[in-house]
Motif scaffolding. Structure first.
Motif, PDB file in Angstrom:
ATOM      1  N   LEU A 445       0.827  -1.208   0.000  1.00  0.00           N
ATOM      2  CA  LEU A 445       0.000   0.000   0.000  1.00  0.00           C
ATOM      3  C   LEU A 445       0.856   1.250   0.000  1.00  0.00           C
ATOM      4  O   LEU A 445       0.638   2.175  -0.798  1.00  0.00           O
ATOM      5  N   SER A 446       1.844   1.281   0.868  1.00  0.00           N
ATOM      6  CA  SER A 446       2.730   2.442   0.946  1.00  0.00           C
ATOM      7  C   SER A 446       3.496   2.636  -0.364  1.00  0.00           C
ATOM      8  O   SER A 446       3.592   3.751  -0.892  1.00  0.00           O
ATOM      9  N   ASP A 447       4.013   1.540  -0.910  1.00  0.00           N
ATOM     10  CA  ASP A 447       4.792   1.636  -2.151  1.00  0.00           C
ATOM     11  C   ASP A 447       3.923   1.964  -3.358  1.00  0.00           C
ATOM     12  O   ASP A 447       4.397   2.584  -4.318  1.00  0.00           O
ATOM     13  N   PHE A 448       2.638   1.548  -3.330  1.00  0.00           N
ATOM     14  CA  PHE A 448       1.727   1.914  -4.414  1.00  0.00           C
ATOM     15  C   PHE A 448       1.604   3.430  -4.502  1.00  0.00           C
ATOM     16  O   PHE A 448       1.709   4.011  -5.598  1.00  0.00           O
ATOM     17  N   PHE A 449       1.379   4.084  -3.372  1.00  0.00           N
ATOM     18  CA  PHE A 449       1.225   5.534  -3.378  1.00  0.00           C
ATOM     19  C   PHE A 449       2.531   6.238  -3.739  1.00  0.00           C
ATOM     20  O   PHE A 449       2.530   7.228  -4.476  1.00  0.00           O
ATOM     21  N   GLU A 450       3.652   5.713  -3.259  1.00  0.00           N
ATOM     22  CA  GLU A 450       4.940   6.329  -3.597  1.00  0.00           C
ATOM     23  C   GLU A 450       5.254   6.148  -5.088  1.00  0.00           C
ATOM     24  O   GLU A 450       5.748   7.071  -5.740  1.00  0.00           O
ATOM     25  N   TYR A 451       4.941   4.963  -5.627  1.00  0.00           N
ATOM     26  CA  TYR A 451       5.237   4.676  -7.034  1.00  0.00           C
ATOM     27  C   TYR A 451       4.471   5.621  -7.958  1.00  0.00           C
ATOM     28  O   TYR A 451       5.049   6.256  -8.848  1.00  0.00           O
ATOM     29  N   PHE A 452       3.159   5.731  -7.748  1.00  0.00           N
ATOM     30  CA  PHE A 452       2.367   6.571  -8.637  1.00  0.00           C
ATOM     31  C   PHE A 452       2.415   8.046  -8.253  1.00  0.00           C
ATOM     32  O   PHE A 452       2.092   8.906  -9.069  1.00  0.00           O
ATOM     33  N   GLY A 453       2.855   8.348  -7.031  1.00  0.00           N
ATOM     34  CA  GLY A 453       3.087   9.740  -6.672  1.00  0.00           C
ATOM     35  C   GLY A 453       4.276  10.328  -7.396  1.00  0.00           C
ATOM     36  O   GLY A 453       4.413  11.556  -7.496  1.00  0.00           O
ATOM     37  N   ASN A 454       5.152   9.456  -7.917  1.00  0.00           N
ATOM     38  CA  ASN A 454       6.348   9.905  -8.626  1.00  0.00           C
ATOM     39  C   ASN A 454       6.454   9.309 -10.032  1.00  0.00           C
ATOM     40  O   ASN A 454       7.528   9.313 -10.634  1.00  0.00           O
ATOM     41  N   PHE A 455       5.336   8.784 -10.545  1.00  0.00           N
ATOM     42  CA  PHE A 455       5.313   8.186 -11.873  1.00  0.00           C
ATOM     43  C   PHE A 455       5.386   9.278 -12.951  1.00  0.00           C
ATOM     44  O   PHE A 455       4.792  10.346 -12.798  1.00  0.00           O
ATOM     45  N   SER A 456       6.106   9.007 -14.017  1.00  0.00           N
ATOM     46  CA  SER A 456       6.255   9.989 -15.110  1.00  0.00           C
ATOM     47  C   SER A 456       5.054   9.902 -16.054  1.00  0.00           C
ATOM     48  O   SER A 456       5.152   9.401 -17.180  1.00  0.00           O
ATOM     49  N   PHE A 457       3.927  10.415 -15.583  1.00  0.00           N
ATOM     50  CA  PHE A 457       2.716  10.378 -16.393  1.00  0.00           C
ATOM     51  C   PHE A 457       2.844  11.232 -17.653  1.00  0.00           C
ATOM     52  O   PHE A 457       2.139  11.004 -18.636  1.00  0.00           O
ATOM     53  N   ASN A 458       3.733  12.220 -17.612  1.00  0.00           N
ATOM     54  CA  ASN A 458       3.873  13.126 -18.762  1.00  0.00           C
ATOM     55  C   ASN A 458       4.472  12.435 -19.988  1.00  0.00           C
ATOM     56  O   ASN A 458       4.277  12.881 -21.125  1.00  0.00           O
ATOM     57  N   LYS A 459       5.179  11.320 -19.792  1.00  0.00           N
ATOM     58  CA  LYS A 459       5.805  10.661 -20.942  1.00  0.00           C
ATOM     59  C   LYS A 459       5.539   9.160 -21.035  1.00  0.00           C
ATOM     60  O   LYS A 459       5.673   8.582 -22.112  1.00  0.00           O
ATOM     61  N   ASN A 460       5.125   8.524 -19.919  1.00  0.00           N
ATOM     62  CA  ASN A 460       4.980   7.064 -19.921  1.00  0.00           C
ATOM     63  C   ASN A 460       3.520   6.631 -19.860  1.00  0.00           C
ATOM     64  O   ASN A 460       2.669   7.320 -19.293  1.00  0.00           O
ATOM     65  N   SER A 461       3.256   5.465 -20.448  1.00  0.00           N
ATOM     66  CA  SER A 461       1.929   4.857 -20.401  1.00  0.00           C
ATOM     67  C   SER A 461       1.989   3.607 -19.542  1.00  0.00           C
ATOM     68  O   SER A 461       3.061   3.091 -19.224  1.00  0.00           O
ATOM     69  N   ILE A 462       0.810   3.099 -19.181  1.00  0.00           N
ATOM     70  CA  ILE A 462       0.674   1.901 -18.347  1.00  0.00           C
ATOM     71  C   ILE A 462       0.124   0.780 -19.223  1.00  0.00           C
ATOM     72  O   ILE A 462      -0.875   0.953 -19.914  1.00  0.00           O
ATOM     73  N   ASN A 463       0.778  -0.385 -19.165  1.00  0.00           N
ATOM     74  CA  ASN A 463       0.444  -1.472 -20.080  1.00  0.00           C
ATOM     75  C   ASN A 463       0.613  -2.803 -19.363  1.00  0.00           C
ATOM     76  O   ASN A 463       1.733  -3.264 -19.156  1.00  0.00           O
ATOM     77  N   ILE A 464      -0.500  -3.431 -18.957  1.00  0.00           N
ATOM     78  CA  ILE A 464      -0.392  -4.701 -18.230  1.00  0.00           C
ATOM     79  C   ILE A 464      -0.074  -5.865 -19.159  1.00  0.00           C
ATOM     80  O   ILE A 464       0.260  -6.948 -18.691  1.00  0.00           O
ATOM     81  N   ARG A 465      -0.175  -5.658 -20.461  1.00  0.00           N
ATOM     82  CA  ARG A 465       0.209  -6.716 -21.403  1.00  0.00           C
ATOM     83  C   ARG A 465       1.718  -6.937 -21.341  1.00  0.00           C
ATOM     84  O   ARG A 465       2.190  -8.079 -21.376  1.00  0.00           O
TER      85      ARG A 465
END
Length: 588
Positions: A445-465
């Protein structure tokens, strides 16, 4: 304010009343590091049996189609009865048992008291229907459509109900957030807080049965035109991530009608049905749903508020099934959504931590208005689920496999190409190797918030494939690739403002959990802790007040490194220029 003070008082009393010998740190909240237990210790603290499914490698787990088929058949042997709230349960069951053995029953409330009764044989329903009368003509004339939805009345209400207590009704909705926070404060670790939330929010066995029964009742209406059709639930109702009170998505399956029988090997002729032809599958779906929608509106007992939304990307009929208490969406030709439901079912069945994390993140998002029941620029529950799955794929070692890895495990019968989209993945859960990751939910839970709190949404996409970040193919603020229709962004509706708000709240929650982990919490001991603290309204207000804090540890380190680099470069510049400062006229 009164409810807020009452909640804090309750938590203070819980802290005073709680004794020693638990994993919580006295007298305040536990440090996260103190409850990061081994996998065996964590399993021992959970509700009995929760981890058994994960540990029984040798036990065969049912596939999604097998579970669906069993529940659909079970629904065919079930009736729904509107009955008085005060009724002798014993006499009620004795009366019905004259028509056959009863496997199970339960009561619930929705515009009255209802009983769901499952017989062991389908013939029992026919026997019961033989003795049921049609409503008398009083003020309004009844439409003579017979279904498995009945009304039971007492012959002598004043005497028969006087000495009876109300029957026990099973819950059909989630508890209030304040009540949930109180329950979470009673848990002895953050991990168990997440499991407690999941237990309170997930669909109950009774609610799942009711959803399949509602589909079966709509199927009876559709069968008037298409006798071989089936109506199946999909989405949250069956993918293991459904929350009590969620909408019921229905799929009108007409595939059995189109399947050709085995042709005779002898004889010089072929025979086929004459059928109406239309220019496209979409037009066929629109016409079918239009007619079925009219039938539901005119003949469906308890079905109200019917809307035919036929020009949507996926045409649908929306209505409220009042006896079941569900808001329903009926679609056809929507096989990709069915495959998505099965994929999520597999992920939710592989490891108990998957569902617990998703339920908690979605609850947190709903409390803070990140998600909404109204269409708009908000992040959807489906998008949040994809983000959580992606995060779990990124762990070391991964907790769940990528979609491509599931595709590699697929057998011949698992191959599905739907409208040109590759929807192939292994459906046999027993072929998927369990993870070796033993991280507890407080860490995740803690790492989920830290991961997406600092995720590069401006350049990266999310792809579960693929299970890895990729460059965004378009400039949308949030890009989450549809796992099957890979050219689609399932979060295209999200605007920059809503994404920024999500990031700010994620950083705030990561900071709160990390402060507890370090024992540096500035909150007094009477306040909720762990997951409970993240559900308080004050979390959102702190995002506005504490911008410096919300930058997050990773961002702070980057800023510190940048400042150190500037100091070194400045010092070198002074040395190279004999101690004289130089200025540039270049515009930046």
């Amino acid at each position: 304010m009164a409810s807020r003070m009452g909640l804090l008082l309750w938590c203070r009393l819980r802290c005073l009343a709680r004794g020693t010998g638990r994993t919580r740190r006295a007298p305040g909240r536990p440090r996260l590091g103190q409850v990061r237990l081994s996998s065996s210790e964590a399993a021992a603290q959970r509700a009995p049996g929760r981890e058994e499914a994960d540990s029984k490698v040798g036990t065969r787990k049912k596939t999604f189609p097998e579970v669906q088929a069993e529940r659909l058949e079970q629904a065919q042997r079930t009736v729904l009865i509107n009955c008085p709230a005060k009724i002798s349960e014993k006499k009620f069951l004795k009366y019905l048992s004259h028509h056959g053995k009863i496997n199970s029953h339960y009561f619930y409330e929705s515009y009255g008291t209802y009983a769901v009764v499952e017989f062991s044989e389908k013939d029992s329903i026919a026997s019961l229907q033989d003795v049921i009368r049609t409503p008398g003509i009083e003020e309004e004339c009844a439409v003579p459509f017979k279904s498995r939805l009945f009304t039971l009345t007492l012959k002598n209400p004043s005497t028969q109900a006087a000495d009876q207590a109300p029957v026990h009704c099973h819950k059909q909705s989630t508890i209030l957030v304040n009540d949930l926070v109180q329950k979470l404060c009673s848990a002895d670790s953050v991990s168990n807080q997440l499991y407690t939330l999941m237990d309170e929010y997930q669909l109950t066995e009774e609610n799942i049965k009711l959803r399949f029964l509602a589909c079966s009742l709509i199927q009876e209406i559709a069968c008037a035109y298409f006798p071989e059709c089936t109506v199946k639930p999909f989405g949250s109702s069956v993918n293991t991530f459904g929350k009590l009170g969620c909408d019921l998505d229905m799929f009108l399956d007409l595939d059995e009608i189109g399947r050709s029988p085995t042709r005779a090997k002898t004889g010089p002729f072929y025979m086929e049905y004459q059928m109406k032809r239309v220019p496209s599958q979409r037009i066929a779906s629109q016409r079918i749903l239009s007619v079925i929608g009219d039938c539901i509106d005119n003949f469906g007992p308890g079905c109200v508020g019917v809307q035919k939304i036929l020009n949507a990307r996926c045409p649908l009929v929306r209505f409220s099934h009042q006896p079941a208490g569900f808001q329903c969406d009926l679609t056809t030709n929507n096989r990709v959504a069915m495959r998505s439901s099965e994929l999520l079912y597999i992920y939710g069945s592989l490891d108990s931590r998957v569902r617990a994390l998703v339920f908690s993140v979605r609850c947190w998002a709903r409390v803070h208005g990140i998600t909404s029941t109204i269409p708009g620029p908000w992040i959807t529950n489906f998008s949040l689920t994809m983000m959580a799955l992606f995060f779990l794929q990124k762990r070391t070692p991964p907790i769940i496999p990528t979609l491509d890895q599931l595709k590699d495990l697929a057998e011949a019968e698992d191959k599905h190409i739907v409208e040109g989209h590759d929807c192939t993945f292994a459906s046999n859960l027993n072929k998927i190797k369990p993870t070796e990751n033993t991280e507890t939910l407080d860490v995740l839970l803690s790492d989920f918030f830290e991961y997406f709190g600092n995720f590069s949404f401006n350049k990266n996409s999310i792809n579960i494939r693929k299970g890895k970040e990729q460059n965004k193919p378009e400039p949308s603020p949030l890009y989450i690739q549809n796992p099957f229709e890979q050219a689609l962004n399932i979060s295209k509706n999200v605007n920059q403002s809503q994404l920024d708000r999500f990031v700010a709240l994620a950083r705030e929650c990561a900071w709160i959990l990390q402060q507890e982990d370090k024992g540096h919490s500035s909150l007094n001991n009477s306040q909720p802790w762990g997951l409970a603290a993240l559900l308080l309204p004050s979390v959102a207000s702190n995002c506005i007040k504490g911008k410096k804090r919300r930058k997050g540890p990773a961002a702070s380190e980057r800023i510190k490194s940048l400042l150190d680099s500037l100091k070194i470069n400045n010092a070198n510049s002074l040395v190279n220029n004999g101690g004289k400062r130089t200025f540039s006229n270049q515009t930046r």
